[in-house]
Write a protein that holds these residues in place. Structure first.
Motif, PDB file in Angstrom:
ATOM      1  N   PHE A 160       0.759  -1.206  -0.091  1.00 47.79           N
ATOM      2  CA  PHE A 160      -0.223   0.008  -0.074  1.00 47.79           C
ATOM      3  C   PHE A 160       0.746   1.210  -0.154  1.00 47.79           C
ATOM      4  N   GLY A 161       1.922   1.386   0.840  1.00 50.29           N
ATOM      5  CA  GLY A 161       2.668   2.482   0.847  1.00 50.29           C
ATOM      6  C   GLY A 161       3.521   2.789  -0.341  1.00 50.29           C
ATOM      7  N   GLY A 162       4.110   1.451  -0.811  1.00 48.05           N
ATOM      8  CA  GLY A 162       5.063   1.698  -1.772  1.00 48.05           C
ATOM      9  C   GLY A 162       4.315   1.895  -3.378  1.00 48.05           C
ATOM     10  N   SER A 163       2.853   1.465  -3.514  1.00 46.93           N
ATOM     11  CA  SER A 163       2.323   1.677  -4.897  1.00 46.93           C
ATOM     12  C   SER A 163       1.930   3.023  -4.738  1.00 46.93           C
ATOM     13  N   VAL A 164       1.341   3.561  -3.619  1.00 47.62           N
ATOM     14  CA  VAL A 164       1.004   5.063  -3.615  1.00 47.62           C
ATOM     15  C   VAL A 164       2.284   5.777  -4.069  1.00 47.62           C
ATOM     16  N   THR A 165       3.209   5.646  -3.292  1.00 44.63           N
ATOM     17  CA  THR A 165       4.442   6.241  -3.663  1.00 44.63           C
ATOM     18  C   THR A 165       5.198   6.307  -5.059  1.00 44.63           C
ATOM     19  N   ALA A 166       5.034   4.900  -5.651  1.00 44.92           N
ATOM     20  CA  ALA A 166       5.308   4.840  -7.022  1.00 44.92           C
ATOM     21  C   ALA A 166       4.450   5.738  -7.789  1.00 44.92           C
ATOM     22  N   LEU A 167       3.305   5.665  -7.762  1.00 44.78           N
ATOM     23  CA  LEU A 167       2.349   6.336  -8.708  1.00 44.78           C
ATOM     24  C   LEU A 167       2.528   8.061  -8.600  1.00 44.78           C
ATOM     25  N   ARG A 168       2.652   8.447  -7.207  1.00 48.81           N
ATOM     26  CA  ARG A 168       2.833   9.903  -7.206  1.00 48.81           C
ATOM     27  C   ARG A 168       4.056  10.317  -7.639  1.00 48.81           C
ATOM     28  N   LEU A 169       5.107   9.490  -7.487  1.00 49.22           N
ATOM     29  CA  LEU A 169       6.580  10.093  -8.038  1.00 49.22           C
ATOM     30  C   LEU A 169       6.474   9.844  -9.532  1.00 49.22           C
ATOM     31  N   GLY A 170       5.980   8.906  -9.984  1.00 46.86           N
ATOM     32  CA  GLY A 170       5.626   8.967 -11.554  1.00 46.86           C
ATOM     33  C   GLY A 170       4.942   9.901 -12.093  1.00 46.86           C
ATOM     34  N   GLN A 171       3.832  10.423 -11.519  1.00 40.94           N
ATOM     35  CA  GLN A 171       3.092  11.565 -12.026  1.00 40.94           C
ATOM     36  C   GLN A 171       3.768  12.780 -11.882  1.00 40.94           C
ATOM     37  N   SER A 207      -4.116  16.311  10.973  1.00 37.92           N
ATOM     38  CA  SER A 207      -5.450  16.464  11.126  1.00 37.92           C
ATOM     39  C   SER A 207      -6.327  15.340  10.714  1.00 37.92           C
ATOM     40  N   TYR A 208      -7.024  15.044  11.567  1.00 39.76           N
ATOM     41  CA  TYR A 208      -8.129  13.786  11.432  1.00 39.76           C
ATOM     42  C   TYR A 208      -9.294  14.528  10.307  1.00 39.76           C
ATOM     43  N   GLU A 209      -9.522  15.660  10.311  1.00 45.62           N
ATOM     44  CA  GLU A 209     -10.553  16.065   9.465  1.00 45.62           C
ATOM     45  C   GLU A 209     -10.130  16.133   8.003  1.00 45.62           C
ATOM     46  N   ALA A 210      -8.811  16.536   7.929  1.00 47.57           N
ATOM     47  CA  ALA A 210      -8.057  16.273   6.553  1.00 47.57           C
ATOM     48  C   ALA A 210      -8.090  14.994   5.874  1.00 47.57           C
ATOM     49  N   PHE A 211      -7.869  13.829   6.906  1.00 47.76           N
ATOM     50  CA  PHE A 211      -7.950  12.668   6.282  1.00 47.76           C
ATOM     51  C   PHE A 211      -9.371  12.226   6.393  1.00 47.76           C
ATOM     52  N   HIS A 212     -10.232  12.461   6.895  1.00 50.33           N
ATOM     53  CA  HIS A 212     -11.628  12.374   6.674  1.00 50.33           C
ATOM     54  C   HIS A 212     -12.145  12.768   5.561  1.00 50.33           C
ATOM     55  N   ARG A 213     -11.891  13.910   5.172  1.00 50.07           N
ATOM     56  CA  ARG A 213     -12.371  14.571   4.047  1.00 50.07           C
ATOM     57  C   ARG A 213     -11.698  14.322   2.728  1.00 50.07           C
ATOM     58  N   LYS A 214     -10.428  14.085   2.871  1.00 50.75           N
ATOM     59  CA  LYS A 214      -9.610  14.060   1.560  1.00 50.75           C
ATOM     60  C   LYS A 214      -8.785  12.789   1.589  1.00 50.75           C
ATOM     61  N   TRP A 215      -7.875  12.575   2.307  1.00 49.85           N
ATOM     62  CA  TRP A 215      -7.103  11.156   2.098  1.00 49.85           C
ATOM     63  C   TRP A 215      -7.739   9.839   2.131  1.00 49.85           C
ATOM     64  N   PHE A 216      -8.694   9.809   3.049  1.00 52.30           N
ATOM     65  CA  PHE A 216      -9.341   8.497   3.127  1.00 52.30           C
ATOM     66  C   PHE A 216     -10.194   8.426   1.769  1.00 52.30           C
ATOM     67  N   PRO A 217     -10.911   9.372   1.499  1.00 52.81           N
ATOM     68  CA  PRO A 217     -11.789   9.123   0.358  1.00 52.81           C
ATOM     69  C   PRO A 217     -11.014   8.906  -1.064  1.00 52.81           C
ATOM     70  N   LYS A 218      -9.944   9.503  -0.973  1.00 46.17           N
ATOM     71  CA  LYS A 218      -9.004   9.347  -2.123  1.00 46.17           C
ATOM     72  C   LYS A 218      -8.516   7.995  -2.321  1.00 46.17           C
ATOM     73  N   VAL A 219      -8.041   7.378  -1.212  1.00 47.97           N
ATOM     74  CA  VAL A 219      -7.490   6.058  -1.447  1.00 47.97           C
ATOM     75  C   VAL A 219      -8.859   4.941  -1.731  1.00 47.97           C
ATOM     76  N   ARG A 220      -9.820   5.297  -1.260  1.00 47.91           N
ATOM     77  CA  ARG A 220     -11.073   4.431  -1.391  1.00 47.91           C
ATOM     78  C   ARG A 220     -11.669   4.417  -2.754  1.00 47.91           C
ATOM     79  N   ALA A 221     -11.391   5.592  -3.429  1.00 44.93           N
ATOM     80  CA  ALA A 221     -11.964   5.658  -4.649  1.00 44.93           C
ATOM     81  C   ALA A 221     -10.920   5.064  -5.579  1.00 44.93           C
ATOM     82  N   MET A 222      -9.546   5.259  -5.196  1.00 42.84           N
ATOM     83  CA  MET A 222      -8.497   4.310  -6.213  1.00 42.84           C
ATOM     84  C   MET A 222      -8.666   2.789  -6.143  1.00 42.84           C
ATOM     85  N   LEU A 223      -8.995   2.434  -5.020  1.00 41.55           N
ATOM     86  CA  LEU A 223      -9.158   1.001  -4.687  1.00 41.55           C
ATOM     87  C   LEU A 223     -10.369   0.502  -5.045  1.00 41.55           C
TER      88      LEU A 223
END
Length: 524
Positions: free
Chosen positions: A49-60, A161-177
């Protein structure tokens, strides 16, 4: 010429990441260069999970990136049990083990090789971790769940910030997966009779259950139910992977997207064994190239400006602690290797002989319950399955406890050159075991006909090792290791010994997304 989205999806579904790598290379991207050229702008160790996210964002971001994965790529194939299972043990199940070792599985001799699951028998604790392209996403139960706010905020620095994770980072991952709850028609099918029984038992005990987001592919599950796909998930065989494509693993999301950028190259069966400072800055990485039996074919030395540790909690700690104690990276923080936890993992089996459990038990977890105050420790309990018991009148629970107290440390043994979990004792798992036993007892009391004796796993075991390089303690909030420019940790090691009442995959990926956003913005 860039790959079309249709081509990307087609290659991902076929499981041919190697073909996608070559297709990207033919497009003229930096991925066309062979790893033997030695130096890369960035090296990512691990493709979970960590490595794949890292690879994509570095590649982009256009960063020349090499992903090194010790395990094999396991493409979708027509065989019903590509990896093996409790009912069909194969040599591909375990990483370099001569005997099987898994909850409720009898010890059976197997040929050591490059299997999909490592089980490290540490003193006082068995630690399970994946060894495959896609990391834990190949072998996990697909649960994609965020920890409750109260536990997240108690574990992490206030600036995270949990709020940032709740609104941005968790949904971003859920959508990708592509995580979604189990559809009702699947839940109502025969292989999930045990799931409905589990829910009913908990409701009678006064506990409220809710549906879990999952990365199982419901189209494949439906094909299994219809008899048009080989049986795997619906008969409980998923702990060692689903060869029929029943899981939407990272090989169908982050990894193919990363390779399609043309800036990322992936090398399977490349095991990193040592890290050092580079002679002129950056880092040197010693790598063993393996064949499919795990035999070492050659040893390579690669170098990079930016090194991302995403080898999983066990192996990231092994690499970093060894590098510090051998003097290869002597200035690593003293806290590296400390604060390890088992996420309070517990397995529990409960029997109700007179109730119908179905002819088989499906693997996807349908539902869960948060039990915040009922027992000694807060509990997340999930409907689960142990394939060994799928034909018996029993239901399984996988539980995670919110435990802030019990932690372990990794230490280097000079005589053997190995890093071991040094100070974990059975007592550190005892509070979690007691809480789960109390939970199961209450459920049994509310359900007449349930056997009063519950069966816990006979030895302490975790499938969710976390910690050892805690964010905010060993690293900054973007995973930069203190005192080491260009060195990053982006896997479960960042979590402070406990997820906070959840499975770790979503939190690991969300932390990596958050970290890479900061790293890319800052240019390092």
């Amino acid at each position: 010429m860039p790959l079309s989205r249709r081509g990307l999806i087609g290659l991902a579904v076929s499981g041919s990441l190697a073909a996608l790598t070559e297709a990207a290379a033919l497009g003229g991207g930096r991925a066309a260069r062979d790893v033997r050229r030695g130096h890369f702008r960035a090296i990512v160790i691990g493709s979970g999970f960590g490595g794949s996210v890292t690879a994509l964002r570095l590649g982009q971001a256009g960063v020349d990136t090499l992903v090194l994965e010790r395990g094999r790529e396991w493409p979708v194939a027509p065989e019903p049990h590509l990896f093996g299972s409790a009912h069909g043990i194969t040599d591909t199940m375990f990483w370099r083990r001569g005997t099987t070792r898994w909850p409720a599985m009898l010890p059976v001799p197997v040929r050591p090789g490059a299997g999909v699951m490592e089980v490290a028998q540490e003193d006082g604790l068995d630690i399970a971790c994946a060894a495959a392209v896609g990391g834990g996403s190949v072998v996990y139960t697909g649960v994609t769940l965020a920890p409750p706010r109260r536990y997240f905020e108690a574990l992490y620095p206030a600036a995270l910030s949990y709020e940032a994770f709740h609104r941005k980072w968790f949904p971003k991952v859920r959508a990708m997966l592509g995580a979604t709850p189990m559809p009702d028609d699947v839940y109502r099918s025969a292989p999930f009779t045990h799931s409905r029984l589990w829910d009913r038992q908990l409701h009678r005990a006064g506990f409220r259950t809710s549906a879990l987001d999952s990365t199982f592919d419901w189209a494949v599950i439906r094909a299994e139910l219809a008899g048009t796909a080989p049986l795997s998930a619906t008969v409980g065989n998923s702990d060692f992977g689903c060869g029929n494509g029943a899981k939407k693993s990272l090989t169908r999301s982050y990894l193919p997207a990363a390779l399609a950028t043309g800036h990322v190259r992936l090398r399977a069966l490349h095991e990193v064994i040592a890290l050092q400072r580079g002679r002129r800055g950056g880092y040197r990485v010693e790598v063993r190239r393996l064949d499919t039996t795990g035999t070492v074919l050659e040893t390579l030395e690669l170098s990079c400006d930016m090194l991302f540790l995403a080898a999983g909690t066990l192996n990231t700690n092994r690499l970093l602690v060894a590098a510090r104690e051998r003097g290869d990276l002597p200035d690593l923080p003293a806290a590296v290797g400390t604060g390890f936890g088992d996420n309070g993992d517990q397995l529990n089996l409960r029997s109700q002989p007179l109730a119908f459990h179905g002819g088989s038990q499906g693997a996807p977890s349908a539902s869960a319950a948060f039990l915040h105050r009922e027992f000694e420790l807060p509990l997340l309990v999930e409907n689960w399955v142990l394939p060994t018991y799928q034909a018996t009148p029993a239901v399984a629970t996988f539980a995670m406890t919110v435990d802030h107290d019990h932690r372990g440390s990794f230490r280097y043994e000079p005589a053997t050159g190995r890093v071991r979990l040094a100070d974990w004792t059975p007592g550190k798992s005892a509070a979690a075991a007691q809480a789960v036993t109390a939970y199961s007892g209450r459920v049994a009391a509310a359900n007449p006909g349930t056997l009063p004796v519950t069966i816990n796993n006979p030895y302490p075991f975790t499938a969710h090792p976390v910690g050892g390089c805690a964010i905010g303690r060993c690293t900054d909030l973007s995973g930069r290791v203190h005192g080491h420019r260009g060195l990053y940790v982006v896997d479960g090691s960042l979590l402070p010994g406990n997820v906070g009442g959840a499975n770790p995959s979503l939190t690991i990926a969300a932390l990596a997304e958050h970290a890479l956003a900061g790293i890319v913005t800052a240019g390092g």
